[in-house]
Design an enzyme around this catalytic site. Structure first.
Site, short mmCIF file in Angstrom:
data_model
loop_
_atom_site.label_atom_id
_atom_site.label_comp_id
_atom_site.label_asym_id
_atom_site.label_seq_id
_atom_site.Cartn_x
_atom_site.Cartn_y
_atom_site.Cartn_z
N ARG A 181 3.51 -9.44 18.16
CA ARG A 181 4.27 -8.67 17.18
C ARG A 181 3.84 -7.22 17.22
O ARG A 181 2.76 -6.89 17.70
CB ARG A 181 4.01 -9.22 15.78
CG ARG A 181 4.53 -10.63 15.58
CD ARG A 181 4.47 -11.02 14.13
NE ARG A 181 3.23 -10.61 13.51
CZ ARG A 181 3.14 -10.23 12.24
NH1 ARG A 181 4.21 -10.20 11.47
NH2 ARG A 181 1.98 -9.88 11.73
N LYS A 220 -7.37 -18.47 17.48
CA LYS A 220 -5.94 -18.50 17.80
C LYS A 220 -5.65 -19.32 19.05
O LYS A 220 -6.12 -19.01 20.15
CB LYS A 220 -5.43 -17.07 17.98
CG LYS A 220 -3.94 -16.96 17.70
CD LYS A 220 -3.35 -15.63 18.08
CE LYS A 220 -3.72 -14.52 17.14
NZ LYS A 220 -2.80 -13.37 17.30
N ARG A 278 -5.04 -10.66 7.12
CA ARG A 278 -6.43 -10.88 7.55
C ARG A 278 -7.08 -11.78 6.52
O ARG A 278 -6.88 -11.62 5.32
CB ARG A 278 -7.15 -9.53 7.59
CG ARG A 278 -8.24 -9.42 8.60
CD ARG A 278 -8.56 -7.97 8.98
NE ARG A 278 -8.47 -7.01 7.90
CZ ARG A 278 -9.39 -6.85 6.94
NH1 ARG A 278 -10.47 -7.59 6.92
NH2 ARG A 278 -9.22 -5.92 6.03
P1 ADP Z 1 -1.28 -10.83 14.85
O1 ADP Z 1 -2.07 -12.10 14.93
O2 ADP Z 1 -2.13 -9.66 14.48
O3 ADP Z 1 -0.02 -10.93 14.07
P2 ADP Z 1 0.27 -11.20 17.23
O4 ADP Z 1 0.70 -12.50 16.68
O5 ADP Z 1 1.29 -10.19 17.51
O6 ADP Z 1 -0.86 -10.53 16.34
O7 ADP Z 1 -0.51 -11.53 18.57
C1 ADP Z 1 -1.05 -10.50 19.39
C2 ADP Z 1 -2.57 -10.47 19.26
O8 ADP Z 1 -3.13 -11.74 19.59
C3 ADP Z 1 -3.20 -9.52 20.26
O9 ADP Z 1 -3.35 -8.25 19.70
C4 ADP Z 1 -4.56 -10.17 20.59
O10 ADP Z 1 -5.52 -9.83 19.62
C5 ADP Z 1 -4.29 -11.63 20.42
N1 ADP Z 1 -3.96 -12.31 21.70
C6 ADP Z 1 -3.32 -11.83 22.79
N2 ADP Z 1 -3.13 -12.78 23.71
C7 ADP Z 1 -3.64 -13.92 23.20
C8 ADP Z 1 -3.74 -15.25 23.68
N3 ADP Z 1 -3.25 -15.63 24.85
N4 ADP Z 1 -4.35 -16.14 22.88
C9 ADP Z 1 -4.83 -15.81 21.66
N5 ADP Z 1 -4.77 -14.58 21.15
C10 ADP Z 1 -4.17 -13.63 21.91
#
Ligand code: ADP
Length: 266
Positions: free
Chosen positions: A57, A122, A260
């Site tokens: 995002r 995540k 967060r």
């Molecule tokens: P947020 O969790 O802040 O809403 P997004 O959902 O847009 O962010 O996911 C992008 C973020 O997730 C990136 O900025 C990075 O920190 C993290 N990220 C990127 N690739 C992966 C992945 N393959 N697995 C887990 N986290 C990731």
């Protein structure tokens, strides 16, 4: 080949009746959007083994190494007004948490609005992008990235503390075809009920049960400012309710809001 297994599992279904596989692509959401603009039908799935420009995002990157994970996008054409589009992200979260828990035996939780976490890390991300024409939703591209067999040693340093994969949590490989098939099956079931019933009380209750944020202290950042409080769960229309220290409750709609958790111990 895992993609052939997956294609045969999706035959006769709404989601996956048109199935396109790319060994390498810039972004499955970009490909799905371009095809949707040219008229590709509801349920078309774009799947890739590697994304050179996987997106998260708000302009963020989704790391998408080859040979290990799932990167897919689905074209949906729900007859809903554009402001209801975030409900699709919520139903996708329920589907993904349920399917990934089922295929792995892990406890997968939803971090509002669009992440799937295991033990606070995540595992998967969801990116829903809508295109509207006036008060009509033309289509929604639902992108899902799942870390399946990504080895912990291959994670970029910036993600080692915050991300995980099914394999990293289980200590063994999980077949990608089974994970993706489960995901698409759950998604189809939830989407079909959504078309029939809208954002139902049952869907909201399921989301609240799978939520990893309810009851937690959270900080939300939106273009309107920062707000901290205790997440109470989803309202009847899918907005997240957050109670602040003064006793007033605010509603947040997924969109330009980041959340967060104060204590990331899930
Ligand atoms: P947020 O969790 O802040 O809403 P997004 O959902 O847009 O962010 O996911 C992008 C973020 O997730 C990136 O900025 C990075 O920190 C993290 N990220 C990127 N690739 C992966 C992945 N393959 N697995 C887990 N986290 C990731």
């Amino acid at each position: 080949m895992w993609v052939d297994d997956l294609k045969s599992l999706q035959r006769d279904r709404l989601i996956g009746r048109d199935f396109l596989f790319f060994p390498e692509i810039d972004s499955t959401n970009r490909e799905a959007r371009d095809r949707a603009r040219k008229g590709a039908g509801e349920g078309t799935v774009i799947l890739a083994d590697y994304q050179s420009h996987g997106r998260g995002r708000l302009g963020r990157t989704w790391e998408s190494p080859s040979g290990a994970n799932i990167y897919l996008s689905v074209i949906l054409r729900p007859p809903i007004p554009p402001p209801a589009a975030p409900q699709i992200t919520l139903l996708a979260g329920v589907s993904a948490a349920r399917a990934l828990s089922h295929v792995s035996g892990l406890e997968c939780r939803i971090k509002w609005p669009n992440d799937i976490l295991v033990r606070g890390k995540k595992l998967a991300g969801i990116l829903a992008e809508m295109e509207a024409e006036g008060s009509d939703t033309r289509f929604i591209i639902l992108g899902i990235g799942v870390n399946v067999n990504w080895g912990k040693e291959d994670f970029p340093p910036g993600l080692r503390e915050t991300a995980t994969s099914l394999r990293a949590e289980k200590g063994k490989e999980i077949p990608r075809a089974a994970a993706a098939a489960g995901l698409l099956r759950e998604l189809e079931a939830e989407y079909v009920s959504f078309l029939r019933e809208g954002f139902s009380a049952r869907l909201r209750d399921d989301w609240n049960r799978l939520s990893g944020v309810n009851g937690k202290q959270v900080t939300l950042q939106s273009p309107q400012g920062t707000f901290s409080g205790r997440a109470l769960g989803l309202d009847s229309d899918g907005a997240l309710l957050v109670l602040d220290g003064e006793g007033s409750t605010r509603r947040f709609i997924a969109g330009e809001v980041s959340l967060r958790m104060e204590n990331s111990n899930f």
